[in-house]
Write an enzyme that holds these catalytic residues in place. Sequence first.
Site, PDB file in Angstrom:
ATOM      1  N   THR A  57     -47.158  16.319 -12.446  1.00  9.12           N
ATOM      2  CA  THR A  57     -48.580  16.193 -12.105  1.00  9.12           C
ATOM      3  C   THR A  57     -49.479  16.297 -13.328  1.00  9.12           C
ATOM      4  O   THR A  57     -49.130  16.965 -14.318  1.00  9.12           O
ATOM      5  CB  THR A  57     -48.942  17.313 -11.098  1.00  9.12           C
ATOM      6  OG1 THR A  57     -50.360  17.436 -11.028  1.00  9.12           O
ATOM      7  CG2 THR A  57     -48.387  18.672 -11.532  1.00  9.12           C
ATOM      8  N   ASP A  58     -50.665  15.700 -13.233  1.00  6.80           N
ATOM      9  CA  ASP A  58     -51.659  15.823 -14.310  1.00  6.80           C
ATOM     10  C   ASP A  58     -52.156  17.262 -14.455  1.00  6.80           C
ATOM     11  O   ASP A  58     -52.741  17.631 -15.470  1.00  6.80           O
ATOM     12  CB  ASP A  58     -52.848  14.867 -14.077  1.00  6.80           C
ATOM     13  CG  ASP A  58     -53.577  15.064 -12.760  1.00  6.80           C
ATOM     14  OD1 ASP A  58     -53.175  15.945 -11.956  1.00  6.80           O
ATOM     15  OD2 ASP A  58     -54.570  14.334 -12.510  1.00  6.80           O
ATOM     16  N   GLU A  59     -51.909  18.091 -13.419  1.00  2.00           N
ATOM     17  CA  GLU A  59     -52.437  19.460 -13.452  1.00  2.00           C
ATOM     18  C   GLU A  59     -51.769  20.312 -14.527  1.00  2.00           C
ATOM     19  O   GLU A  59     -52.271  21.375 -14.876  1.00  2.00           O
ATOM     20  CB  GLU A  59     -52.330  20.104 -12.064  1.00  2.00           C
ATOM     21  CG  GLU A  59     -53.093  19.278 -11.040  1.00  2.00           C
ATOM     22  CD  GLU A  59     -53.321  19.951  -9.698  1.00  2.00           C
ATOM     23  OE1 GLU A  59     -53.383  21.190  -9.647  1.00  2.00           O
ATOM     24  OE2 GLU A  59     -53.450  19.211  -8.703  1.00  2.00           O
ATOM     25  N   TYR A  75     -49.500  26.935  -8.986  1.00  2.00           N
ATOM     26  CA  TYR A  75     -48.867  25.630  -8.722  1.00  2.00           C
ATOM     27  C   TYR A  75     -48.593  24.910 -10.031  1.00  2.00           C
ATOM     28  O   TYR A  75     -47.458  24.527 -10.339  1.00  2.00           O
ATOM     29  CB  TYR A  75     -49.769  24.774  -7.813  1.00  2.00           C
ATOM     30  CG  TYR A  75     -49.401  23.299  -7.821  1.00  2.00           C
ATOM     31  CD1 TYR A  75     -48.185  22.865  -7.302  1.00  2.00           C
ATOM     32  CD2 TYR A  75     -50.270  22.332  -8.365  1.00  2.00           C
ATOM     33  CE1 TYR A  75     -47.833  21.510  -7.331  1.00  2.00           C
ATOM     34  CE2 TYR A  75     -49.928  20.988  -8.389  1.00  2.00           C
ATOM     35  CZ  TYR A  75     -48.706  20.575  -7.882  1.00  2.00           C
ATOM     36  OH  TYR A  75     -48.359  19.242  -7.915  1.00  2.00           O
TER      37      TYR A  75
END
Length: 335
Positions: free
Chosen positions: A124-126, A148
Amino acid sequence: MRLLVCGGAGFIGSTFVRQRVREFGDEVVVLDKLTYAGREENLKDVADDPGFRFVHGAIEDARAVAAAMEGSRPVEAVVNFAAETHVDRSIAEPDAFVKTHALGTYVLLEAARERSVRYVQVSTDEVYGSIEEGSFTEESPLRPSSPYSATKTGADLLVQSYFHTFGLEALICRGSNNYGPYQYPEKLIPLMILNALHGDALPVYGDGMQVRNWIHATDFARAIGHVLEHGEPGEVYNAGGPDECPNMEVVRRIVQYAGAEESLIEHVTDRPGHDRRYSLSSQKARALGWEPRVRFAEGLEQTVAWYRANRWWWEPIRSGDYRAYYERQYGRALA
Ligand code: NAD
Ligand code: TYD
């Protein structure tokens, strides 16, 4: 190709499986723990395909992984979607995030190493954290801010270590915020669509000016397939959507497409540690020959129409445990 798809009963995993079976003619084994977010209904379109097999089990369970990988025809590659995916749940109860992302990824990597099969980690980009201006490239520092994203980052680093240390053909594909059919209605877009269709309040966190880089799940699924087939082992590929949009605008558009009233919009307490903006540069994946096909305005309108037409899919969710989750999270009951 014969693929093991972990977490294939979830939102993006099932989109990927549908695409690989129907458009690419792959044989697919799905290994899924069937958490609240995983549903066999998501795979009903491919369940009768002769090359499809479903195994109920967790990625942290080495025996379940071996059973899924072996069978009569051993798999040739592993694609790992299996994850806990909701930031708010990771703030309330981080333990499952640590177990699935750290231990689960480790067990899968070991199984892939033992059998020398290609491995793609869906990420993910997170992992890059928040960015005020510009876009993250694959070289940007990793600065995750929630349990997360921190545990997803840990999994990515472990994957890279298996390439560097053991020569495993491991690749990582990092997507931006996905939307589309089959997304569990705890995430912004499906939650707002179903609430708007029911006349429930639309809970916007804080000022609602946080920006997300939206990608349709079919585009992200295609990026992952492309990386699997054409990517260079050891490399990371970002796959961002073509459009960015602040949350308030997303919610206003949903109100319009659902034919609801803007007065349903309600600003509620902000998420702790809320990332302000995500934005991905996908130059590297584009150079490999992938590009997103669905623009946000068109994809969002189609997504609202899908939820309107597929009551069978969301009715059991809205009438089950989800009601209790919603009441805990937002302090109010659903209509
Ligand atoms: P989802 O929550 O809809 O599905 C997750 C699936 O994984 C479910 O089927 C669940 O049962 C399964 N699962 C969870 N723990 C498991 C375990 N220990 N063993 C086996 N199966 C397990 O998630 P999603 O939105 O489809 O996301 C899929 C992947 O894509 C995740 O790795 C996520 O981090 C990544 N991703 C998601 C987004 C997004 O916007 N949703 C964006 C970028 C990347
Ligand atoms: P979400 O769909 O949870 O994805 P992520 O946190 O992984 O980006 O949330 C998208 C954005 O919408 C995020 O800025 C938080 C916000 N949001 C709300 O304003 N209200 C809500 O009820 C939810 C679930 C999210």
